[in-house]
Scaffold this motif. Sequence first.
Motif, PDB file in Angstrom:
ATOM      1  N   ARG A  12     -60.198 140.798 134.671  1.00 30.83           N
ATOM      2  CA  ARG A  12     -59.965 141.492 133.409  1.00 30.83           C
ATOM      3  C   ARG A  12     -58.594 142.141 133.470  1.00 30.83           C
ATOM      4  O   ARG A  12     -58.225 142.702 134.502  1.00 30.83           O
ATOM      5  CB  ARG A  12     -61.047 142.542 133.187  1.00 30.83           C
ATOM      6  CG  ARG A  12     -60.930 143.207 131.841  1.00 30.83           C
ATOM      7  CD  ARG A  12     -62.123 144.078 131.574  1.00 30.83           C
ATOM      8  NE  ARG A  12     -62.035 144.595 130.233  1.00 30.83           N
ATOM      9  CZ  ARG A  12     -62.971 144.475 129.326  1.00 30.83           C
ATOM     10  NH1 ARG A  12     -64.091 143.869 129.632  1.00 30.83           N
ATOM     11  NH2 ARG A  12     -62.819 144.996 128.130  1.00 30.83           N
ATOM     12  N   ILE A  13     -57.863 142.066 132.370  1.00 30.05           N
ATOM     13  CA  ILE A  13     -56.574 142.752 132.278  1.00 30.05           C
ATOM     14  C   ILE A  13     -56.844 144.165 131.769  1.00 30.05           C
ATOM     15  O   ILE A  13     -57.543 144.353 130.769  1.00 30.05           O
ATOM     16  CB  ILE A  13     -55.609 142.024 131.318  1.00 30.05           C
ATOM     17  CG1 ILE A  13     -55.354 140.588 131.776  1.00 30.05           C
ATOM     18  CG2 ILE A  13     -54.304 142.812 131.172  1.00 30.05           C
ATOM     19  CD1 ILE A  13     -54.605 140.455 133.074  1.00 30.05           C
ATOM     20  N   ALA A  19     -51.988 151.952 139.970  1.00 23.17           N
ATOM     21  CA  ALA A  19     -52.474 153.220 140.545  1.00 23.17           C
ATOM     22  C   ALA A  19     -53.601 153.811 139.698  1.00 23.17           C
ATOM     23  O   ALA A  19     -54.615 154.270 140.236  1.00 23.17           O
ATOM     24  CB  ALA A  19     -51.327 154.216 140.684  1.00 23.17           C
ATOM     25  N   ARG A  20     -53.449 153.795 138.383  1.00 28.12           N
ATOM     26  CA  ARG A  20     -54.504 154.322 137.509  1.00 28.12           C
ATOM     27  C   ARG A  20     -55.735 153.419 137.519  1.00 28.12           C
ATOM     28  O   ARG A  20     -56.867 153.892 137.461  1.00 28.12           O
ATOM     29  CB  ARG A  20     -53.991 154.496 136.096  1.00 28.12           C
ATOM     30  CG  ARG A  20     -52.988 155.630 135.986  1.00 28.12           C
ATOM     31  CD  ARG A  20     -52.434 155.674 134.620  1.00 28.12           C
ATOM     32  NE  ARG A  20     -53.020 156.820 133.937  1.00 28.12           N
ATOM     33  CZ  ARG A  20     -52.585 157.264 132.781  1.00 28.12           C
ATOM     34  NH1 ARG A  20     -51.605 156.654 132.159  1.00 28.12           N
ATOM     35  NH2 ARG A  20     -53.149 158.318 132.234  1.00 28.12           N
ATOM     36  N   TYR A  75     -48.440 142.191 134.206  1.00 25.65           N
ATOM     37  CA  TYR A  75     -47.109 142.341 133.640  1.00 25.65           C
ATOM     38  C   TYR A  75     -46.896 143.844 133.513  1.00 25.65           C
ATOM     39  O   TYR A  75     -47.842 144.620 133.723  1.00 25.65           O
ATOM     40  CB  TYR A  75     -46.912 141.561 132.331  1.00 25.65           C
ATOM     41  CG  TYR A  75     -48.037 141.652 131.331  1.00 25.65           C
ATOM     42  CD1 TYR A  75     -48.036 142.602 130.318  1.00 25.65           C
ATOM     43  CD2 TYR A  75     -49.113 140.763 131.393  1.00 25.65           C
ATOM     44  CE1 TYR A  75     -49.059 142.680 129.408  1.00 25.65           C
ATOM     45  CE2 TYR A  75     -50.141 140.831 130.474  1.00 25.65           C
ATOM     46  CZ  TYR A  75     -50.104 141.790 129.482  1.00 25.65           C
ATOM     47  OH  TYR A  75     -51.128 141.864 128.571  1.00 25.65           O
ATOM     48  N   PRO A  76     -45.693 144.310 133.222  1.00 22.85           N
ATOM     49  CA  PRO A  76     -45.433 145.756 133.272  1.00 22.85           C
ATOM     50  C   PRO A  76     -46.467 146.581 132.490  1.00 22.85           C
ATOM     51  O   PRO A  76     -46.754 146.299 131.332  1.00 22.85           O
ATOM     52  CB  PRO A  76     -44.033 145.882 132.671  1.00 22.85           C
ATOM     53  CG  PRO A  76     -43.383 144.574 133.011  1.00 22.85           C
ATOM     54  CD  PRO A  76     -44.485 143.549 132.881  1.00 22.85           C
ATOM     55  N   GLY A  77     -47.030 147.563 133.191  1.00 23.43           N
ATOM     56  CA  GLY A  77     -48.004 148.457 132.582  1.00 23.43           C
ATOM     57  C   GLY A  77     -49.397 147.885 132.418  1.00 23.43           C
ATOM     58  O   GLY A  77     -50.247 148.506 131.792  1.00 23.43           O
ATOM     59  N   HIS A  78     -49.645 146.711 132.968  1.00 22.70           N
ATOM     60  CA  HIS A  78     -50.950 146.070 132.872  1.00 22.70           C
ATOM     61  C   HIS A  78     -51.364 145.545 134.240  1.00 22.70           C
ATOM     62  O   HIS A  78     -50.559 144.956 134.953  1.00 22.70           O
ATOM     63  CB  HIS A  78     -50.919 144.909 131.879  1.00 22.70           C
ATOM     64  CG  HIS A  78     -50.747 145.341 130.468  1.00 22.70           C
ATOM     65  ND1 HIS A  78     -49.549 145.807 129.983  1.00 22.70           N
ATOM     66  CD2 HIS A  78     -51.624 145.387 129.439  1.00 22.70           C
ATOM     67  CE1 HIS A  78     -49.692 146.116 128.701  1.00 22.70           C
ATOM     68  NE2 HIS A  78     -50.944 145.876 128.347  1.00 22.70           N
ATOM     69  N   THR A  79     -52.639 145.738 134.572  1.00 26.45           N
ATOM     70  CA  THR A  79     -53.174 145.339 135.872  1.00 26.45           C
ATOM     71  C   THR A  79     -54.270 144.299 135.700  1.00 26.45           C
ATOM     72  O   THR A  79     -55.136 144.443 134.827  1.00 26.45           O
ATOM     73  CB  THR A  79     -53.756 146.576 136.604  1.00 26.45           C
ATOM     74  OG1 THR A  79     -52.717 147.536 136.753  1.00 26.45           O
ATOM     75  CG2 THR A  79     -54.336 146.219 137.954  1.00 26.45           C
ATOM     76  N   ARG A  80     -54.221 143.285 136.528  1.00 28.47           N
ATOM     77  CA  ARG A  80     -55.322 142.310 136.575  1.00 28.47           C
ATOM     78  C   ARG A  80     -56.277 142.768 137.667  1.00 28.47           C
ATOM     79  O   ARG A  80     -55.921 142.832 138.833  1.00 28.47           O
ATOM     80  CB  ARG A  80     -54.832 140.901 136.884  1.00 28.47           C
ATOM     81  CG  ARG A  80     -56.009 139.900 137.004  1.00 28.47           C
ATOM     82  CD  ARG A  80     -55.566 138.466 137.265  1.00 28.47           C
ATOM     83  NE  ARG A  80     -54.811 137.960 136.125  1.00 28.47           N
ATOM     84  CZ  ARG A  80     -53.479 137.800 136.093  1.00 28.47           C
ATOM     85  NH1 ARG A  80     -52.749 138.080 137.146  1.00 28.47           N
ATOM     86  NH2 ARG A  80     -52.878 137.351 135.012  1.00 28.47           N
ATOM     87  N   LEU A  81     -57.498 143.100 137.270  1.00 28.96           N
ATOM     88  CA  LEU A  81     -58.553 143.480 138.208  1.00 28.96           C
ATOM     89  C   LEU A  81     -59.467 142.277 138.371  1.00 28.96           C
ATOM     90  O   LEU A  81     -59.997 141.754 137.388  1.00 28.96           O
ATOM     91  CB  LEU A  81     -59.340 144.675 137.680  1.00 28.96           C
ATOM     92  CG  LEU A  81     -60.579 145.082 138.467  1.00 28.96           C
ATOM     93  CD1 LEU A  81     -60.214 145.531 139.879  1.00 28.96           C
ATOM     94  CD2 LEU A  81     -61.332 146.180 137.732  1.00 28.96           C
ATOM     95  N   THR A 121     -62.617 153.229 131.713  1.00 29.63           N
ATOM     96  CA  THR A 121     -62.287 154.452 132.456  1.00 29.63           C
ATOM     97  C   THR A 121     -60.778 154.542 132.697  1.00 29.63           C
ATOM     98  O   THR A 121     -60.185 155.608 132.508  1.00 29.63           O
ATOM     99  CB  THR A 121     -63.038 154.474 133.812  1.00 29.63           C
ATOM    100  OG1 THR A 121     -64.438 154.441 133.552  1.00 29.63           O
ATOM    101  CG2 THR A 121     -62.699 155.694 134.627  1.00 29.63           C
ATOM    102  N   ALA A 122     -60.153 153.451 133.084  1.00 27.57           N
ATOM    103  CA  ALA A 122     -58.706 153.456 133.354  1.00 27.57           C
ATOM    104  C   ALA A 122     -57.898 153.709 132.103  1.00 27.57           C
ATOM    105  O   ALA A 122     -56.930 154.463 132.122  1.00 27.57           O
ATOM    106  CB  ALA A 122     -58.310 152.118 133.979  1.00 27.57           C
ATOM    107  N   GLU A 123     -58.287 153.082 131.014  1.00 30.30           N
ATOM    108  CA  GLU A 123     -57.510 153.189 129.783  1.00 30.30           C
ATOM    109  C   GLU A 123     -57.691 154.532 129.094  1.00 30.30           C
ATOM    110  O   GLU A 123     -56.844 154.934 128.306  1.00 30.30           O
ATOM    111  CB  GLU A 123     -57.859 152.022 128.854  1.00 30.30           C
ATOM    112  CG  GLU A 123     -57.371 150.695 129.424  1.00 30.30           C
ATOM    113  CD  GLU A 123     -57.900 149.464 128.705  1.00 30.30           C
ATOM    114  OE1 GLU A 123     -58.695 149.600 127.747  1.00 30.30           O
ATOM    115  OE2 GLU A 123     -57.526 148.353 129.133  1.00 30.30           O
ATOM    116  N   ARG A 124     -58.747 155.251 129.407  1.00 32.26           N
ATOM    117  CA  ARG A 124     -58.975 156.595 128.844  1.00 32.26           C
ATOM    118  C   ARG A 124     -58.228 157.673 129.614  1.00 32.26           C
ATOM    119  O   ARG A 124     -57.985 158.746 129.093  1.00 32.26           O
ATOM    120  CB  ARG A 124     -60.457 156.931 128.842  1.00 32.26           C
ATOM    121  CG  ARG A 124     -61.224 156.249 127.779  1.00 32.26           C
ATOM    122  CD  ARG A 124     -62.641 156.738 127.748  1.00 32.26           C
ATOM    123  NE  ARG A 124     -63.400 156.006 126.751  1.00 32.26           N
ATOM    124  CZ  ARG A 124     -64.711 155.929 126.751  1.00 32.26           C
ATOM    125  NH1 ARG A 124     -65.419 156.531 127.677  1.00 32.26           N
ATOM    126  NH2 ARG A 124     -65.323 155.247 125.815  1.00 32.26           N
TER     127      ARG A 124
END
Length: 125
Positions: A12-13, A19-20, A75-81, A121-124
Amino acid sequence: MERLPYIDQHSRIIKTDRARAWAALLRTTCENPEDLSTLPSGFVLDEADPPKRLATKGQHPFSRYSLVFTLEEAYPGHTRLTAESRGVFPGIHGRIYRALVIGSGGHRLVVREMLRRIAVTAERS
């Protein structure tokens, strides 16, 4: 770390930096995010490389399994989990258990929901 047979992988992106996303992973999966030994019942810490990788493992009479989370910049500011599941299900009871958990699609639903909760949780935060 024992290399178990592959089961599946889900990604999921998340609209935040790594870090967040890592902090959200720990807040969602650990009873105490400051203590990686407080993973859910059935899982123990296998290996951690913050904020890139969290490897867990577990076992019970019907299975030995692992769940490994990797976090990488999509990509910048986005994490692939990504959550990768592996496991072995020995004997007739193990085969029945695998059919109930993996074959039914229940495992897939649980993992995808876990990724969704981590993303929320990360996006909040």
